[in-house]
Design an enzyme around this catalytic site. Structure first.
Site, PDB file in Angstrom:
ATOM      1  N   GLU A   1      35.616  34.827  33.830  1.00 32.59           N
ATOM      2  CA  GLU A   1      37.000  34.611  33.424  1.00 32.59           C
ATOM      3  C   GLU A   1      37.217  34.733  31.912  1.00 32.59           C
ATOM      4  O   GLU A   1      37.742  33.816  31.265  1.00 32.59           O
ATOM      5  CB  GLU A   1      37.506  33.269  33.955  1.00 32.59           C
ATOM      6  CG  GLU A   1      37.476  33.214  35.478  1.00 32.59           C
ATOM      7  CD  GLU A   1      38.056  31.931  36.059  1.00 32.59           C
ATOM      8  OE1 GLU A   1      38.532  31.071  35.295  1.00 32.59           O
ATOM      9  OE2 GLU A   1      38.037  31.803  37.303  1.00 32.59           O
TER      10      GLU A   1
ATOM     11  N   GLU B   1      35.311  34.494  43.134  1.00 35.64           N
ATOM     12  CA  GLU B   1      35.760  33.110  43.346  1.00 35.64           C
ATOM     13  C   GLU B   1      37.133  33.155  43.991  1.00 35.64           C
ATOM     14  O   GLU B   1      37.997  33.938  43.552  1.00 35.64           O
ATOM     15  CB  GLU B   1      35.903  32.321  42.042  1.00 35.64           C
ATOM     16  CG  GLU B   1      34.637  31.903  41.356  1.00 35.64           C
ATOM     17  CD  GLU B   1      34.943  31.084  40.098  1.00 35.64           C
ATOM     18  OE1 GLU B   1      36.022  30.427  40.048  1.00 35.64           O
ATOM     19  OE2 GLU B   1      34.120  31.104  39.180  1.00 35.64           O
TER      20      GLU B   1
END
Length: 507
Positions: free
Chosen positions: A165, A284
Site C-alpha cells: 500500500e 488483501e
C-alpha cells in the site's frame, strides 16, 4: 413482523454460467514473526486441514524482529551479514502445511531505513532505504538463500510482491509515487537477477487515488522496461470509521460499489496492450480495513464475503482474505476473543461465521449452472448439485427482510438426498453466545470449549422423490444467513425387515 423477499429460479442441467472459484488460492496473515507462536500454528493448521489454502501472504519479512538484516564493525568499517534462522522456521512450517509463501518484500530494516517513520503497534518501518545497493543485496541474499534451501523449482512458484500500500502515507513515507517506482524498479530487477523466471509484481495499492497510481505504475513499467509479471491491489468494503473506545464502526458499502475497484483496475490493465490479460491478484480484501471493527465477527460479514467470492474471479486471478486468524497485532493485542480482528478464527480456535463461508466455497463443484446476487449453484458430471445462498442485509434494523428461496432443478426420476448447512444469527454465531455468557474477556477452558461447540452450522437433511423430472427445493434465510446445500441422487439400501415406518422418530 419481518418483511419477506421471494426468490424463484429454475436450474437447468445444461446451463453454464461464468464462475471462477479461487477462494482458497491465498490467505492473509499478520506479520511474519507471529508464525513462531503456538496458537498461531494451531489456527493455521486447522485452517489448512479444513479449507486448504495454496498461498499465504503477510507483512514484516524484513522487520527487525525477523532479524534477517544484521551489521557489524570490522576495522572501523560497517559490514553486512544475514541471519535466516527465524525465516527458515516460518517457511518450513508453512511448507509442512502445504502452504507456499506469497512474498511481500518489506518493510525496511531499521539500520537500512532513511528515517524513523513506522506503522502499527509493532513499528514496521515504512521509509525508503538510505542505500538502494544495500537493499538490493538484502533482497538477493534472501532469495538466493531460499533457492539453496528449497530448490529453484519451488521458489519459482512463489510470487514476489514489492511493498504494501505505497499509495497511503501510513505505509510509504509521504505516499511518494516516484520514490515507490524507484523502489519497485530496483527490487524487481534484483528479483530477476536471482533467476529470470522468478515472478514479480506490484504496486499493492489500496483504494486511495488508486486509478492514478495504477495507470502511472503501468506507464512507468512500460517506459522503463521494469520487470512485471502480475499486478496487485487491495480492496475493502467500508466507509470512514467512527471511534468508540477500543473499537471502530463503519458503514458497509454495497457489494456493487466494492466491485468497482477491482473491475476498474482490470480495465486499466487491459488498456495497455503490453499488459492486457495480465494476472491481477487482490492480495488483501475484507469488509473493513480496521482490526478493531466488530463486523468481522458477524454473520453480516459472512454473507458479504459470500457475495464477493461469487464475483471476484471475474476480474482477478486471486483474492486473499485478510486474515486466517486473530493472532494479530497491528493495533496491539486484542483484549477479548471477539475484538473485531480480521481472522476467520477467533483466538481459542473458535470459528467465526465467515469461516464457514470459506468451507462452503471449498465444497462447490467446478461447473456453475446458475448465479445471481443471492446464490451460486454448481453441478458435477453425475448431475448432483451443490450451492451456496446468502441473504445479505446492510441495514442495521434487526427486523430486516428474510428471504424465501424456491428452486426447481431439472433432475432424473429417482430418490435424492438433500443436505443443508446454515449459519445465521442463531447457528454458527459464537459472538452472540459469547455475549449471552457475559462477554468474558478471558474465557475459561470450559467457556471456550462451549463457544467452539456453539460455532457450528445448523445441519438438516431430507429425502425427495422425483417422478416428473423436476425437483423442488424451498428454504428460508433470515437476515445475513449463509446456507450451503447439496442435492445428490441416491439408491436407498435397507436391510431385510428394516422398516422406518415402524421406528419412532425415523420419519
Amino acid at each position: 413482523m419481518k418483511n419477506q423477499t421471494n426468490l424463484n429460479h429454475h436450474i437447468s442441467q445444461n446451463e453454464k454460467v461464468p464462475f471462477t472459484n479461487n477462494a482458497a488460492f491465498c490467505i492473509g496473515t499478520g506479520r511474519m514473526n507471529l508464525a513462531l507462536r503456538h496458537e498461531y500454528h494451531k489456527q493455521l493448521e486447522k485452517v489448512q486441514t479444513e479449507i486448504g489454502f495454496k498461498y499465504i501472504r503477510g507483512h514484516g519479512l524484513f522487520h527487525d524482529d525477523m532479524a534477517i538484516y544484521q551489521t557489524y564493525m570490522e576495522d572501523g568499517i560497517e559490514k553486512e551479514e544475514y541471519n535466516f534462522t527465524y525465516v527458515d522456521m516460518v517457511f518450513d512450517d508453512y511448507l509442512s502445511l502445504n502452504l507456499k509463501p506469497f512474498i511481500e518484500l518489506g518493510f525496511m530494516p531499521e539500520k537500512m531505513a532513511s528515517s524513523g517513520q513506522t506503522v502499527f503497534w509493532w513499528k514496521g518501518n515504512v521509509t525508503p532505504p538510505a542505500d538502494y545497493d544495500k537493499w538490493t543485496r538484502l533482497v538477493c541474499a534472501t532469495i538466493n538463500h531460499w533457492i539453496d534451501r528449497y530448490g529453484l523449482e519451488e521458489v519459482k512458484s512463489w510470487p514476489f510482491e514489492v511493498w504494501n500500500e505505497p499509495n497511503l502515507n501510513a505505509f510509504w513515507k509521504n505516499a511518494d509515487i516516484d520514490e515507490y517506482f524507484k523502489l519497485y524498479d530496483v527490487t524487481a530487477r534484483a528479483v530477476k537477477s536471482c533467476h529470470p523466471h522468478l515472478r514479480v509484481g506490484g504496486p499493492a495499492i489500496c483504494g486511495v487515488d488508486d486509478e492514478r497510481w495504477m495507470r502511472s505504475f503501468l506507464m512507468y513499467c512500460r517506459e522503463n522496461k521494469a520487470p512485471l509479471d502480475f499486478v496487485t491491489r487491495h480492496a475493502y468494503g467500508t466507509e470512514m470509521p467512527e471511534n468508540d473506545g477500543h473499537y471502530v464502526y463503519q458503514k458497509l458499502r454495497k457489494p456493487e460499489e466494492f466491485m468497482l475497484e477491482p473491475l476498474g483496475s482490470r480495465e486499466i490493465i487491459d488498456s495497455f496492450p503490453e499488459y492486457k490479460g495480465m494476472e491481477m491478484h487482490i492480495t488483501e480484501f475484507n469488509t473493513s480495513y480496521s482490526p478493531l471493527n466488530p463486523v468481522h465477527d458477524t454473520n453480516q460479514n459472512a454473507a458479504y464475503i459470500a457475495r464477493l467470492l461469487c464475483e471476484l474471479g471475474e476480474s482477478s486471478a486471486s483474492y486473499s482474505y485478510w486474515t486466517f486468524g486473530d493472532v494479530f497485532e497491528e493495533a496491539g493485542v486484542a483484549f477479548t476473543p471477539f475484538s473485531g480482528c480480521f481472522g476467520l478464527l477467533a483466538n481459542g480456535m473458535i470459528p467465526k461465521p465467515t469461516y464457514f463461508t470459506y468451507l462452503f466455497y471449498k465444497d462447490l463443484y467446478e461447473t456453475a449452472v446458475a448465479k445471481n446476487d443471492h446464490f451460486i449453484i454448481t453441478k458435477n458430471e453425475h448431475g448432483d448439485f451443490r450451492g451456496i445462498a446468502w441473504n445479505l442485509v446492510l441495514e442495521e434494523n434487526s427486523e430486516a427482510a428474510s428471504l424465501s428461496v424456491k428452486l426447481s432443478f431439472e433432475a432424473e426420476k429417482g430418490t435424492y438426498f438433500i443436505l443443508k448447512k446454515t449459519v445465521d444469527q442463531n447457528h454458527g454465531n459464537p459472538l452472540k453466545d459469547w455475549l449471552n455468557m457475559g462477554s468474558p474477556s478471558n474465557p475459561s477452558k470450559e467457556q471456550t470449549a462451549l463457544l467452539r461447540e456453539c460455532a457450528k452450522p445448523l445441519i438438516t437433511t431430507a429425502q425427495s422423490k422425483v417422478n416428473d423430472d423436476i425437483l423442488n427445493f424451498e428454504f428460508g434465510l433470515d437476515a445475513n444467513a449463509v446456507c450451503f446445500f447439496e442435492i445428490k441422487k441416491i439408491t436407498p439400501q435397507c436391510d431385510r425387515g428394516f422398516n422406518p415406518k415402524r421406528i419412532a422418530g425415523a420419519i
